[in-house]
Design a protein around this motif. Sequence first.
Motif, PDB file in Angstrom:
ATOM      1  N   LEU A  45       0.835  -1.204   0.000  1.00 29.75           N
ATOM      2  CA  LEU A  45       0.000   0.000   0.000  1.00 29.75           C
ATOM      3  C   LEU A  45       0.870   1.255   0.000  1.00 29.75           C
ATOM      4  CD1 LEU A  45      -2.772  -1.013   2.577  1.00 29.75           C
ATOM      5  CD2 LEU A  45      -2.799  -1.221   0.071  1.00 29.75           C
ATOM      6  N   LYS A  46       0.376   2.280  -0.657  1.00 35.25           N
ATOM      7  CA  LYS A  46       1.076   3.568  -0.680  1.00 35.25           C
ATOM      8  C   LYS A  46       0.161   4.634  -0.090  1.00 35.25           C
ATOM      9  CE  LYS A  46       4.611   1.588  -2.386  1.00 35.25           C
ATOM     10  NZ  LYS A  46       5.800   1.410  -1.534  1.00 35.25           N
ATOM     11  N   HIS A  47       0.343   5.899  -0.537  1.00 38.59           N
ATOM     12  CA  HIS A  47      -0.402   6.969   0.141  1.00 38.59           C
ATOM     13  C   HIS A  47      -1.294   7.748  -0.817  1.00 38.59           C
ATOM     14  CE1 HIS A  47       1.574   6.434   3.988  1.00 38.59           C
ATOM     15  NE2 HIS A  47       2.710   6.253   3.324  1.00 38.59           N
ATOM     16  N   ARG A  48      -2.417   8.161  -0.273  1.00 38.66           N
ATOM     17  CA  ARG A  48      -3.415   8.946  -0.989  1.00 38.66           C
ATOM     18  C   ARG A  48      -2.898  10.340  -1.305  1.00 38.66           C
ATOM     19  NH1 ARG A  48      -8.870   9.758   2.354  1.00 38.66           N
ATOM     20  NH2 ARG A  48      -9.220   7.635   1.640  1.00 38.66           N
ATOM     21  N   VAL A  49      -3.416  10.922  -2.344  1.00 37.33           N
ATOM     22  CA  VAL A  49      -3.150  12.331  -2.666  1.00 37.33           C
ATOM     23  C   VAL A  49      -4.387  13.180  -2.405  1.00 37.33           C
ATOM     24  CG1 VAL A  49      -2.758  13.946  -4.569  1.00 37.33           C
ATOM     25  CG2 VAL A  49      -1.288  11.914  -4.321  1.00 37.33           C
TER      26      VAL A  49
END
Length: 315
Positions: free
Chosen positions: A139-143
Amino acid sequence: MSKPEILQVGPYPEWDQGPLDAAFTMHRYFEAGDKAALLEDVGSRIRGIATRGELGANRAMIEACPNLEVVSVYGVGYDAVDLEACREKGIRVTNTPDVLTNDVADLGIAMMLVQSRGMIGAEAWVRDGSWAQRGLYPLKHRVWGKKAGVLGLGRIGYEVAKRLSGFDLDIAYSDVAEKDYARDWTFIGDPVELARHADFFFVTLAASAATRHIVSRDVIEAVGPDGMIINISRASNIDEDALLDALENRTLGAAALDVFEGEPSLNPRFLKLDNVLLQPHHASGTFETRKAMGKLVRDNLEAHFAGEALPTPVL
Ligand code: 8YV
């Protein structure tokens, strides 16, 4: 009548070189084995310098051309041109604003998205078989919906902020004063306070001696371990040693950089980091934009030598 003699500091694409060679006598400084000898030989005949944003024209080069009349920059940034020397000697300076604004802003937004969503690693995850062998990509990060800070709301910063508003980001900006064209966004004069506000901190201001290291160790610390710095301006606007320290210590979450001290050589510390997106100063690097930039370089030179108003004067 002989063609004006121009010192060409860096290479241009063939679609620019042809028309330049047709209109002027071009002396290719970047190809000279002995650059000092070239200036000694042709310097007194040089009436114009055609350069690139990152190459500019320093005082030594300007003074080696005692009959220099105009410096035409292929790029919007003219920080590498010694403006003081040009002022002293009454030399005109031009650049190529506007035609590149949107491409540069586009790449800044792309860099934020690519880095925040881990797309470089995701591409490798597919290509190297990890997806099949190791399963789901981490998982990565939302913008969208987060907070953005834009340091410098000039042409490029404004277009970056416009694009950011499409992601429902809470947008703040810093500049020398509030901008009447930015009523939808919050003005935060202090770069450290702007950095504290921002999850995504864009560096978009024009570089000069006054802005050197404006993104200081304190600003970088204020962006913080969950924040990202995106630089599409000049490396000189950031304290690069402090940036590297923060990325290595993870007191800064991530960076996405299109410009570097000493480019195209990089500090090797960058190459060991997994939390930075590295781009080769190509924010204006599209066929369409570079052709428009090259035409402006020629239009400015031709206007000068025809005694006409310069299309995009700096000085
Ligand atoms: C150009 C730039 O790529 O506009 C500028 O100042 O740095 C870039 O858009 C560069 O000047 C071309 O060499």
